[in-house]
Design an enzyme around this catalytic site. Structure first.
Site, short mmCIF file in Angstrom:
data_model
loop_
_atom_site.label_atom_id
_atom_site.label_comp_id
_atom_site.label_asym_id
_atom_site.label_seq_id
_atom_site.Cartn_x
_atom_site.Cartn_y
_atom_site.Cartn_z
CD GLU A 273 26.20 9.73 -36.02
OE1 GLU A 273 25.59 9.06 -36.79
OE2 GLU A 273 25.42 9.64 -34.95
CD1 TRP A 276 25.93 5.36 -35.42
CD2 TRP A 276 25.15 3.39 -36.11
NE1 TRP A 276 25.04 5.01 -34.52
CE2 TRP A 276 24.41 4.13 -35.05
CE3 TRP A 276 24.76 2.27 -36.79
CZ2 TRP A 276 23.49 3.23 -34.38
CZ3 TRP A 276 23.66 1.48 -36.25
CH2 TRP A 276 23.18 1.96 -35.01
CD1 TRP A 304 7.82 -6.74 -48.68
CD2 TRP A 304 7.67 -4.63 -47.84
NE1 TRP A 304 8.96 -6.40 -47.72
CE2 TRP A 304 8.54 -5.34 -47.33
CE3 TRP A 304 7.18 -3.45 -47.23
CZ2 TRP A 304 9.39 -4.76 -46.36
CZ3 TRP A 304 7.99 -3.03 -46.33
CH2 TRP A 304 8.94 -3.54 -45.75
CG ASN A 339 21.23 10.84 -40.72
OD1 ASN A 339 21.15 9.60 -41.11
ND2 ASN A 339 21.03 11.00 -39.39
CD1 TRP A 357 13.12 -3.89 -46.28
CD2 TRP A 357 15.18 -3.03 -47.12
NE1 TRP A 357 14.02 -4.78 -46.27
CE2 TRP A 357 15.22 -4.53 -46.93
CE3 TRP A 357 16.36 -2.62 -47.83
CZ2 TRP A 357 16.24 -5.41 -47.05
CZ3 TRP A 357 17.30 -3.33 -48.00
CH2 TRP A 357 17.48 -4.62 -47.69
CD1 TRP A 380 18.14 2.65 -47.75
CD2 TRP A 380 16.01 2.49 -47.31
NE1 TRP A 380 17.75 3.78 -48.32
CE2 TRP A 380 16.29 3.67 -48.26
CE3 TRP A 380 14.74 2.33 -47.09
CZ2 TRP A 380 15.37 4.63 -48.61
CZ3 TRP A 380 13.69 3.22 -47.62
CH2 TRP A 380 13.94 4.15 -48.51
P1 FAD Z 1 28.14 13.53 -40.49
O1 FAD Z 1 26.94 13.84 -39.62
O2 FAD Z 1 29.14 14.53 -40.76
O3 FAD Z 1 28.85 12.05 -40.42
C1 FAD Z 1 30.08 11.84 -40.52
C2 FAD Z 1 30.18 10.54 -41.35
O4 FAD Z 1 29.85 9.43 -40.65
C3 FAD Z 1 29.40 10.60 -42.30
O5 FAD Z 1 30.12 11.28 -43.48
C4 FAD Z 1 29.32 9.22 -42.95
O6 FAD Z 1 30.38 8.61 -43.34
C5 FAD Z 1 29.20 8.62 -41.23
N1 FAD Z 1 27.85 8.36 -41.05
C6 FAD Z 1 26.76 9.44 -40.45
N2 FAD Z 1 25.74 8.77 -40.26
C7 FAD Z 1 25.69 7.46 -40.39
C8 FAD Z 1 25.00 6.50 -40.68
N3 FAD Z 1 23.65 6.61 -39.87
N4 FAD Z 1 25.13 5.08 -40.98
C9 FAD Z 1 26.34 5.00 -41.45
N5 FAD Z 1 27.37 5.93 -41.77
C10 FAD Z 1 26.96 7.28 -41.03
N6 FAD Z 1 25.59 7.19 -45.57
C11 FAD Z 1 26.49 6.92 -46.56
O7 FAD Z 1 27.34 7.22 -46.39
N7 FAD Z 1 26.13 6.24 -47.64
C12 FAD Z 1 24.65 5.88 -47.78
O8 FAD Z 1 24.53 5.30 -48.93
C13 FAD Z 1 23.85 6.15 -46.75
N8 FAD Z 1 22.27 5.77 -47.04
C14 FAD Z 1 21.49 6.17 -45.98
C15 FAD Z 1 20.13 5.56 -45.88
C16 FAD Z 1 19.14 5.96 -45.03
C17 FAD Z 1 17.95 5.44 -45.31
C18 FAD Z 1 19.65 6.59 -43.96
C19 FAD Z 1 18.60 7.00 -42.69
C20 FAD Z 1 21.08 7.14 -43.79
C21 FAD Z 1 21.97 6.78 -44.88
N9 FAD Z 1 23.41 7.15 -44.61
C22 FAD Z 1 24.04 6.89 -45.79
C23 FAD Z 1 24.04 7.82 -43.43
C24 FAD Z 1 23.79 9.34 -43.40
O9 FAD Z 1 22.69 9.85 -43.66
C25 FAD Z 1 24.92 9.81 -44.08
O10 FAD Z 1 26.27 9.30 -43.63
C26 FAD Z 1 25.11 11.30 -43.88
O11 FAD Z 1 23.92 12.20 -43.86
C27 FAD Z 1 26.15 12.07 -44.59
O12 FAD Z 1 26.42 13.57 -44.27
P2 FAD Z 1 27.59 13.95 -43.61
O13 FAD Z 1 28.81 13.37 -44.28
O14 FAD Z 1 27.36 15.39 -43.44
O15 FAD Z 1 27.31 13.18 -42.11
#
Ligand code: FAD
Length: 475
Positions: A273, A276, A304, A339, A357, A380
């Site tokens: 993650e 990602w 759209w 997420n 989007w 997105w």
């Molecule tokens: P954890 O599950 O603990 O993950 C650890 C770290 O990995 C996160 O803190 C984050 O830095 C990174 N990460 C995890 N999933 C993703 C992912 N899909 N893409 C990129 N990095 C990821 N994340 C953001 O940080 N900023 C945003 O603006 C953002 N917008 C999003 C918009 C959409 C439509 C979606 C579906 C996801 C988005 N995310 C975004 C990704 C993700 O939802 C969040 O990073 C995550 O929910 C944060 O919670 P956590 O720190 O507990 O994640």
């Protein structure tokens, strides 16, 4: 003469290459944060400002403990830096680079311009496991697919040794600083942040990490999909603002696995993650247009719909689909959304409502405390199907089935949509299917206490599929 340490998205003292380099000079250090609202790329959203306010206060407190303090200046970055250079006689500015295209260009311009006046800007990478541009495929091209990217990233990621930063930092005391209270980053009249979650700042990030290592990481792979559970790290805002380095998070997870505290596969899922996050940053760096346009251009021909009423219903959590509404309300009230639910609400906006989007991305930008240009845009576009390595076009999340699968007992939905809380589990994700006497028993008047669905699932799905199929045929 002292050196300047320009804090931007690296609001921490540990594992901070720019700070370490500044300290290595043996000179006094002038730590500065410049609030440049006009010139700093996309203006900060309201929730980001809330986080930044607290994070800067925490950074100042941490600096004070080491005998220093944070100098705050507001205005055009270059003018403010020049002012500080005049006031201090500094000839070197240390900074961790920002990799978003606008910020990157701004940094390059400033470095160029200061160089003409004999001031050197020394940039380091303090925010990513690998510098964008350094992870390329066999043909020296950027990866467009996550899995090979992640593999290459892991093979070459820069993992510096853990450093705590200098114990004492000396800073000239004649320098003026703005008062953070005057910056108005915390919302006033009304203050909507009462339920905002998280502890901004480096200490808060470390606390979140150690909590996660103890109680989330061990069951991360499955737990991360259950929105009612606190099974994820909640490090996203801290990683965005650089309150913790990504390599610290990776090393901590792998350390827990190698000590036998958690299974290795769980730790690697978490690391992927973080991968990602890197993939998003690298993609934005290589393809800067993706903030505005679809990565796959044919997707910009989507028909759209302009439907402000439905957009508003989505934003305010009044679509009639409980899992969607719960997510949007969690976001509004806490500045965070789980997420799994982010994917569901994004899919609903794009596919069921056929709303661009970019509308959703902008709303998230303003309301998420972890709003991050690269991650937000990448995700997105992933949901829209228009991104690099995106979901296939026919993947349309079913908001009822998603609720039933990931919130089977309705815990998450009941918390955020209390007006339907008394419905039995069987109907909690589709209240409109409940017989009249069940609704009455739950004290729920559909259409009054809680909306009926603003779009029929099957119709919305068919409309989206038709539009998407037409586009897919073009590619
Ligand atoms: P954890 O599950 O603990 O993950 C650890 C770290 O990995 C996160 O803190 C984050 O830095 C990174 N990460 C995890 N999933 C993703 C992912 N899909 N893409 C990129 N990095 C990821 N994340 C953001 O940080 N900023 C945003 O603006 C953002 N917008 C999003 C918009 C959409 C439509 C979606 C579906 C996801 C988005 N995310 C975004 C990704 C993700 O939802 C969040 O990073 C995550 O929910 C944060 O919670 P956590 O720190 O507990 O994640």
């Amino acid at each position: 003469t002292p050196v300047i340490l320009w804090f931007r998205r690296d609001l921490r003292l540990a594992d901070n290459p720019a700070l370490n380099n500044a300290a290595d000079t043996g000179r006094a250090i002038v730590p500065v944060y410049i609030l440049d609202e006009a010139g700093d790329g996309r203006p900060l959203g309201a929730a980001s400002k809330w986080w930044l306010d607290k994070s800067l206060r925490a950074l100042d407190a941490a600096l004070q403990q080491r005998g220093s303090r944070l100098i705050l200046r507001r205005g055009d970055s270059e003018s403010e830096l020049r002012r500080l250079i005049d006031e201090t006689g500094a000839t070197t500015v240390f900074m961790n680079r920002r990799f978003e295209p606008d910020a990157w260009a701004q940094d390059a311009e400033i470095a160029h311009s200061l160089k003409d006046d004999g001031v050197e800007c020394r940039g380091t990478n303090g925010t990513l496991l690998a510098r964008p541009g350094s992870v390329l495929n066999g043909s020296s091209q950027p990866y467009r697919v996550f899995t090979p990217f992640h593999k290459a990233l892991m093979a070459q990621a820069e993992v510096p040794t853990h450093t705590l930063g200098p114990r004492a930092i000396s800073t000239p005391d004649h320098l003026s600083s703005d008062s953070i209270d005057d910056w108005g980053l915390h919302p006033k009249r009304p203050d909507w942040s009462a339920e905002f979650e998280g502890e901004p700042g480096e200490a808060g990030a470390l606390a979140a990490l150690s909590h996660f290592l103890k109680s989330g990481l061990g069951g991360y792979g499955a737990g991360r999909d259950i929105p009612s559970r606190a099974a994820t790290s909640r490090l996203s805002a801290a990683l965005h603002w650089g309150e913790i380095s990504p390599w610290r998070a990776v090393a901590a997870a792998r350390g827990a696995a190698s000590d036998g505290r958690v299974p290795g596969a769980e730790a690697e899922k978490f690391v992927s993650e973080i991968g990602w996050r890197e993939f998003s940053a690298h993609l934005l760096h290589h393809f800067p247009f993706i903030t505005e346009r679809a990565f796959r251009p044919e997707y910009d021909t989507m028909p759209w719909r302009d439907d402000p009423k439905s957009l508003k219903a989505w934003q305010t959590g009044q679509t009639g689909y409980p899992i969607v509404d719960a997510g949007m309300r969690q976001l509004w009230r806490t500045g965070y959304m789980h997420n799994r639910v982010r994917m569901v609400v994004a899919s609903f906006l794009i596919k069921h409502l056929l709303i661009d989007w970019r509308e959703g991305e902008a709303w998230f930008w303003d309301t998420l405390v972890d709003a991050d240009l690269a991650s937000n845009v990448q995700n997105w576009q992933w949901v829209a199907g228009s991104g690099a390595d995106a979901a296939p076009y026919f993947r349309i999340f079913n908001p009822i089935a998603q609720g039933e699968k990931f919130d089977a007992e309705g815990r998450y939905v009941r918390r955020w949509v209390p007006e339907i809380a008394r419905l039995p589990d069987k109907y909690i994700h589709a209240p409109w299917t409940a017989p009249r006497e069940i609704l009455a028993g739950a004290g729920l008047r559909l259409g009054q206490d809680y909306p009926r669905p603003i779009v029929d699932h099957a119709e919305g799905r068919a409309r989206a599929l038709a539009a998407l199929k037409a586009i897919d045929n073009k590619s």
